[in-house]
Design a protein around this motif. Sequence first.
Motif, PDB file in Angstrom:
ATOM      1  N   VAL A 184       0.739  -0.651  -7.092  1.00  0.00           N
ATOM      2  CA  VAL A 184       1.999  -0.055  -6.740  1.00  0.00           C
ATOM      3  C   VAL A 184       1.525   0.586  -5.456  1.00  0.00           C
ATOM      4  N   ARG A 185       0.543   1.356  -5.068  1.00  0.00           N
ATOM      5  CA  ARG A 185       0.352   2.127  -4.035  1.00  0.00           C
ATOM      6  C   ARG A 185       0.208   1.100  -2.881  1.00  0.00           C
ATOM      7  N   LEU A 186      -0.278   0.069  -2.918  1.00  0.00           N
ATOM      8  CA  LEU A 186      -0.569  -1.164  -2.036  1.00  0.00           C
ATOM      9  C   LEU A 186       0.998  -1.796  -1.723  1.00  0.00           C
ATOM     10  N   ALA A 187       1.368  -1.970  -2.524  1.00  0.00           N
ATOM     11  CA  ALA A 187       2.956  -2.545  -2.272  1.00  0.00           C
ATOM     12  C   ALA A 187       3.675  -1.600  -1.404  1.00  0.00           C
ATOM     13  N   GLN A 188       3.762  -0.183  -2.054  1.00  0.00           N
ATOM     14  CA  GLN A 188       4.537   0.693  -1.254  1.00  0.00           C
ATOM     15  C   GLN A 188       3.900   1.088   0.212  1.00  0.00           C
ATOM     16  N   ASN A 189       2.795   0.809   0.327  1.00  0.00           N
ATOM     17  CA  ASN A 189       2.156   1.067   1.599  1.00  0.00           C
ATOM     18  C   ASN A 189       2.720  -0.177   2.614  1.00  0.00           C
ATOM     19  N   LEU A 242       7.480  -4.720  -5.223  1.00  0.00           N
ATOM     20  CA  LEU A 242       8.698  -3.794  -4.634  1.00  0.00           C
ATOM     21  C   LEU A 242       9.467  -4.486  -3.746  1.00  0.00           C
ATOM     22  N   ASP A 243      10.639  -4.195  -3.913  1.00  0.00           N
ATOM     23  CA  ASP A 243      11.721  -4.826  -2.988  1.00  0.00           C
ATOM     24  C   ASP A 243      12.285  -3.448  -2.109  1.00  0.00           C
ATOM     25  N   THR A 244      12.711  -3.949  -0.947  1.00  0.00           N
ATOM     26  CA  THR A 244      13.377  -2.867  -0.104  1.00  0.00           C
ATOM     27  C   THR A 244      14.358  -3.812   0.934  1.00  0.00           C
ATOM     28  N   ILE A 245      15.101  -2.987   1.751  1.00  0.00           N
ATOM     29  CA  ILE A 245      15.946  -3.392   2.644  1.00  0.00           C
ATOM     30  C   ILE A 245      15.748  -2.709   4.019  1.00  0.00           C
TER      31      ILE A 245
END
Length: 386
Positions: free
Chosen positions: A58-63, A138-141
């Motif tokens: 999760v930390r790596l994806a968020q980074n 994890l997804d974002t725009i």
Amino acid sequence: MNHQHRGNGRRPRAQRGVTLVEALVAFLVMAIGMLAAVGTQLTLRLNSDVAKQRSEAVRLAQNDLDVMRSFTTLPATEGVNSYADIVQTQAPVPLGFSSNTQHRLTRNVASTEDLPFRTVSAEITWEDRQGVAHPVRLDTIVAGIDPALSGYLGLVANGKPAAVVSRSNHRLPAWVRDLGNGRSVLKPAGSDTTAWIFDNRSGLIVSRCVVPANSTTQSLTLGDLSGCLDPTLTPLAGRLVAGYVRFSLASPPDPATPASPAIEVHPVLDLSGGLSQTSECFDDAAAAAGQRTLVQYYCAVFSPSAEVGWSGYLSLDPSTHWRGDNALYLLCRYTADVDASGSIGNEEHPLDYANVTKNLLNQNFLVVARGESCPLGTAQHDPRPL
């Protein structure tokens, strides 16, 4: 006399092996319990490892998503994290070992040309001790908005409009080059040694530079501009007027797709603000004549201060082309009430400019053959004669 005592007539039986059987049963029960405890410990350890690995994933994806959102420019710039660099990875990227496994990143990017954002998903995969694969996604725009805009939220309002270089900027043209220090530079086409320095915030031309004759906007270096980037110099207050001249010498003329060869024309500004205001104009007419179907021009109007607007009339020379009995052409301008205000404002290319306080782009002209009339425009364009 002997007396004999008799019991119940039963003879005591020997009890053999009872203690050994009980001990074996006890050992069996204890062994089963120990095996269960060991299995529980192994499960807890495995779950602890997976939880730790998932937290790291999760930390790596968020980074990775944070890196995608931390771009500093919109266009692709060498050595600089830009919005254009937000692209899909073609293969999983190893991220190194963490605990007792190796995480791998796969980034997917979906963009829509019609919308100014990109959908980014970062997926991290790894295998636990037993070789079972696990994913975290994890997804974002990510919005394609110039990062400089966020900085303006912290500025104290002073009643003056702000402008930055971006794809949607209406104050600075796309042809300027950002110098990265709050300034941008433009060497107009047709200029030998003149370059203009713009302030990215106000959009004003704050300095006029003498640069090498063989330089271009893209080739100019900070060394070439050092003489006019000194912060102690008194800034100028110049505003840009720019546009294109197109040619349609057919009968009748076609203002939508003019394709006739260009002739040599030059912009001329007739200012009505007195001697305190000056102007200079450049164009690429010499290079365009007979080679292309349009001419690009640039004018700068310098006022005593940023608060003083300019007024005047913009035309093209030589006037003998379209004035007098020997005129060969008719000069028209693209004009339209774009904002539906009921009048033609400065940005809509009027016959006469009045109190101009900002840069004006797309101030376009159309040249037609003598004897023709300036074409009537559509809802977007309404060319009128000078």
